[in-house]
Design an enzyme around this catalytic site. Structure first.
Site, PDB file in Angstrom:
ATOM      1  CG  LEU A 332      17.001 -26.202  18.141  1.00 19.18           C
ATOM      2  CD1 LEU A 332      16.401 -26.665  19.462  1.00 19.18           C
ATOM      3  CD2 LEU A 332      17.883 -27.295  17.529  1.00 19.18           C
ATOM      4  CB  CYS A 333      13.081 -26.786  12.531  1.00 18.84           C
ATOM      5  SG  CYS A 333      14.463 -26.913  11.385  1.00 18.84           S
ATOM      6  CB  THR A 334      10.747 -24.994  17.317  1.00 19.64           C
ATOM      7  OG1 THR A 334       9.779 -24.404  18.206  1.00 19.64           O
ATOM      8  CG2 THR A 334      12.067 -25.128  18.075  1.00 19.64           C
ATOM      9  CG  LEU A 372      16.748 -29.770  13.981  1.00 17.32           C
ATOM     10  CD1 LEU A 372      15.393 -29.873  14.627  1.00 17.32           C
ATOM     11  CD2 LEU A 372      17.014 -28.368  13.473  1.00 17.32           C
TER      12      LEU A 372
END
Length: 401
Positions: A332-334, A372
């Site tokens: 995930l983009c975190t 996502l």
């Protein structure tokens, strides 16, 4: 140390041949062997906290073992009833009981509720009157202790769960003629691993709960101590001693003269039966630290980000390479998508699979699967040695609109 048995490892090695995305597996044979002795006692009535894992196969296994069911939402109720569980064996907990939800539970045949507020008491009485019913009700109590060693997790922190003793004393029970107030409920801690600490906490609660029941004029038929029994997530942590806990509970039952003690087990019942298979996307070095990027992260296992405690992990294949600490990150983009920093063989690489254990509770359904738009993981069960697909992997297009 391997957390997997030889037979579980063989199942995992077979299943990865069919997958290139993460999946869960629950060993129902191990689950049955674990919960059978929990039920085999006369001290405490056990309810399964469905929030821990609502999979139908899990529910059926615990039903067969003799558990009753603690549900905290209409969805959990519908799932339990769809497995053939009688509504008389359902207890409704949870902080957000609306009139709509209470009516739904009443229509489905549920008659036992934990009240968290004066409003909920009023709404329960209103719905019971509408349906010409009598509900059994426990009042959920928050206690605060002067001595630090007696403070349960959240014990001196404001939570949405129940009310303090002073707030409950303002309740006039005779105003609610449709309700039978059968006892009190208290649950303020989680994942406790010390039998001695649990015993101390329970014993510290007895006097103020008995005093509250006397002040309200409640005959204390039931004392519900909730859950909070933990399982270890590393090899250094201890495991609870069930018989020691039962002995403590028997002492409390005798001291309070209650007819029944209740507990709602979630993690302690099912946590150790599950594992999660997760393929490695790549290994890389960054600022002199070793990182593994894996296919599944907090979209499938949120608990490490919430608690700061990782699920134990190991490399599925055999390796004689030296173990080093890897920072394990999901897709995930975190930066929150981290499954922990854990020792693994230094030859972990693209195409390898990691196995995360102790994932039978607070795994997939506690997580954030839609962020996502990754695939939803498959779930398998092992039953009588056979491997059954409970739910196949699903692409994002199965839920995107």
């Amino acid at each position: 140390m391997s957390w997997l048995s030889t037979s579980q490892r063989a199942v995992a090695e077979t299943l990865i041949q069919q997958h290139d995305t993460p999946f869960f597996c629950y060993d129902l044979d191990k689950l049955s062997a674990h919960v059978t002795p929990l039920i085999d006692q006369q001290v405490v009535k056990l309810w399964y906290a469905v929030k821990a894992n609502p999979l139908s196969h899990i529910i059926k296994t615990l039903d067969h073992a003799g558990f009753n069911f603690d549900v905290a939402s209409s969805g959990e109720l519908d799932q339990v009833l769809s497995q053939g569980i009688a509504p008389e064996r359902v207890l409704n907990t949870g902080p957000a009981k609306s009139l709509k939800q209470i009516r739904h539970f009443a229509r489905q045949g549920v008659r036992i509720f934990v009240a968290e507020s004066h409003n909920q008491v009023r709404w329960l009485n209103q719905v019971a009157a509408e349906f010409d019913l009598q509900f059994e009700v426990l009042l959920r109590v928050q206690l605060r202790f002067d001595k630090a060693e007696h403070n349960p997790l959240g014990g001196n922190t404001l939570t949405p769960f129940g009310l303090g003793a002073a707030q409950w004393q303002a309740l006039t029970l005779n105003d609610y003629t449709q309700l039978d107030f059968i006892g009190l409920h208290i649950f303020q801690w989680g994942n406790m691993l010390s039998s001695d600490t649990l015993a101390e906490l329970w014993q510290a609660m007895v006097a103020p709960l008995v005093q509250l029941s006397e002040a309200l004029g409640i005959t204390l038929k039931v004392l519900d101590l909730g859950g909070g029994l933990g399982i270890p997530y590393d090899t250094q942590s201890p495991s609870l001693h069930w018989q020691k806990l039962i002995d403590t509970l028997a002492t409390i039952k005798a001291a309070t003269q209650v007819e029944e003690l209740w507990m709602e087990l979630g993690r302690y019942a099912v946590g150790e039966c599950g594992f999660y298979l997760n393929p490695v996307v790549e290994q890389k070095q960054n600022y002199d630290e070793q990182q593994l990027i894996v296919s599944g992260g907090v979209n499938h296992l949120l608990r490490p980000a919430v608690t700061g405690q990782a699920f134990p992990a190991e490399l599925l294949r055999s390796s004689t390479a030296e173990c080093i600490d890897f920072h394990i990150h999901g897709p995930l983009c975190t930066a929150l998508d981290k499954l922990g920093t854990l020792p693994l063989p230094n030859d972990c690489a693209e195409g390898d699979w990691l196995v995360f254990s102790q994932c039978g509770a607070y795994g997939y359904t506690e997580s954030m699967p839609f962020f996502l738009c990754h695939e939803l993981p498959a779930e398998y069960v092992i039953s009588d040695g056979d491997v059954i697909c409970a739910r196949p992997v699903e692409s994002a297009m199965s839920y995107l609109r």
